[in-house]
Design an enzyme around this catalytic site. Sequence first.
Site, PDB file in Angstrom:
ATOM      1  CD  GLU A 137      -2.445   2.325  -3.274  1.00 30.05           C
ATOM      2  OE1 GLU A 137      -3.066   2.833  -3.382  1.00 30.05           O
ATOM      3  OE2 GLU A 137      -1.600   2.873  -2.349  1.00 30.05           O
ATOM      4  CG  ASP A 142      -1.833   0.617   1.687  1.00 31.92           C
ATOM      5  OD1 ASP A 142      -3.210   0.946   0.581  1.00 31.92           O
ATOM      6  OD2 ASP A 142      -1.795   1.931   1.907  1.00 31.92           O
TER       7      ASP A 142
HETATM    8  C1  NOJ Z   1      -4.547   3.076  -0.453  1.00 31.32           C
HETATM    9  C2  NOJ Z   1      -5.392   2.097  -0.335  1.00 31.32           C
HETATM   10  O1  NOJ Z   1      -5.976   1.214  -1.219  1.00 31.32           O
HETATM   11  C3  NOJ Z   1      -6.424   2.903   0.020  1.00 31.32           C
HETATM   12  O2  NOJ Z   1      -8.186   2.315   0.460  1.00 31.32           O
HETATM   13  C4  NOJ Z   1      -6.880   3.121   1.212  1.00 31.32           C
HETATM   14  O3  NOJ Z   1      -7.368   4.210   1.393  1.00 31.32           O
HETATM   15  C5  NOJ Z   1      -5.398   3.681   1.380  1.00 31.32           C
HETATM   16  N1  NOJ Z   1      -4.064   3.365   0.879  1.00 31.32           N
HETATM   17  C6  NOJ Z   1      -4.776   4.400   2.427  1.00 31.32           C
HETATM   18  O4  NOJ Z   1      -4.296   3.163   2.999  1.00 31.32           O
END
Ligand code: NOJ
Length: 552
Positions: free
Chosen positions: A268, A208
């Site tokens: 991500e 993440d």
């Molecule tokens: C990306 C995640 O996909 C999302 O759902 C989340 O709110 C943010 N990162 C913060 O962790």
Amino acid sequence: MERMGETSKLDWWRSAVVYQVYPRSFADGNGDGIGDVTGLTSHVGYLAGLGVDAVWLSPFYPSHLADGGYDVDDYRDVDPRLGTLTQFDAMVAALHGAGLRLIVDIVPNHTGSAHPWFVEALASPRGSRARDRYIFRDPLPGTDLPPSDWTSIFGGSAWQRVADGQFYLHYYAAEQPDLNWANPEVRADFARTLRFWSDRGVDGFRIDVAHGLAKDLHADPLPSQAEIDRIGPGPDHPMWDRDEVHAIYAQWREIFDSYDPPRAAVGEVWVASPQRRARYATPAGLGQAFNFDLLRAPFEAGAFRSIVAANLDIAATSGSTSTWVLSNHDVVRHPTRYGLPQFADADDAQAMAQAWIASGGCEPAQDVALGLARARAATLFMLALPGSAYLYQGEELGLPEVAEIPPSARQDPAFFRSEGREMGRDGARVPLPWTRTGPSFGFGASLSHLPQPPWFGEFSVEAEDATPTSTLNTYRQALALRRRLGHGEVLEWMDTGDDDVLALRRPGGWMCVTNFAGRPAVRPPGRLLMASGPLANHDLVPAATTLWLMEE
Ligand code: NOJ
């Protein structure tokens, strides 16, 4: 384990179809209204039958749910509402037994505010070792104002004041304090977490906010929000996509590679260009990075073609493969996006979709049938590409976004922090309908934690199972063909003589033709394997339709 033998043990992720499970909304095994680990375990047969290669499990850790589990209070346990470690182990065994791999979500940019480290930081004085694990700063000199005007991604200030007057940084919700990755204890603890889950048999990790860990907040005063927006992600931005972040992933790679087979990872990554993204995807780093370009694009041939071309080129030079995504838990589901009027850019699309949700699904008017036709066409296009495809739970049912969630039932911090200006992401997170009827359409024994609309049963697995041309059966057919035909990592574009039609060929003669226009197009020669929608005339590709063909 037969299926595992078919792909290379070491680099299965290069061409995998990965199914994202948002665990609280997938299946509820114990009837408390919240999806859980045993719910997932009991649907492993469904996932194997769908034909995916792996599951990506969004956070299932103990959490106060300020952000759907992305506020983690303990990285090495299962939320008691979702199950136990023993149940987790049984789930891993069931997935592996069915030939499926498991990727778990790791959230290293921030902890939850009930994490013992943060509790300790709040109870400790300024300058303490406990505060150094996070990013605490004094107010602007001579004031009680935050150290900068930075805004949180979910709205409001990115700084929260604590009792002694200091502020801490939270780029997301206030319950998600950002960690200080310059602190060796933070690094050591995450190394331990990666080993903990690897030892339990997980096959990989989704990271993440992977572009956000390395921060440089030494400037005094800190730059303004307007300045950092102008700088954009990259080496000069204080938080996003700084070059030092790669040293963290080099260390993680050593951990991943100490396992046999090596653990996979996908970041991500929100950065300025496919080139910057590729730096995360090298074999010495995470190995793979999410590419959200298709997800942000309009349903338009030129846009899709240039995105694919750019990303395949870059993926090849990084030693990775590209990833493709049309939906996930953070965006409006793609059948709904494509049913709304076409948009100029991704920000415009987001604003329009949010307005549509705010109006309860009325304004702007949506063309539901066209949205679903385009969604199925886009999915077949995506599944014909080399690289790996990430599917989001429910997209195999053609589920639209749910607009009709009352404010009192909303959960997304984006809704609360923006004081309702942003409706948020709950509409993509409504628990899945498994049966046509029943108190929660088969999700569990009782009502679900987010309300399901009355029409959900039409999109249930039970209803779609029984219809040969349903979206579910289309996905099953496509995934089975992809597994059989998807050889190699190259594609060749074919000339269609029509700007609205993309055609591509994969090694072995598998061809994919997508008509993005609102009128039929001429069909290239080849034996029909499948179509994303009904075919009235076999000489034509209908509007908003993809055909898969085999060269004769
Ligand atoms: C990306 C995640 O996909 C999302 O759902 C989340 O709110 C943010 N990162 C913060 O962790």
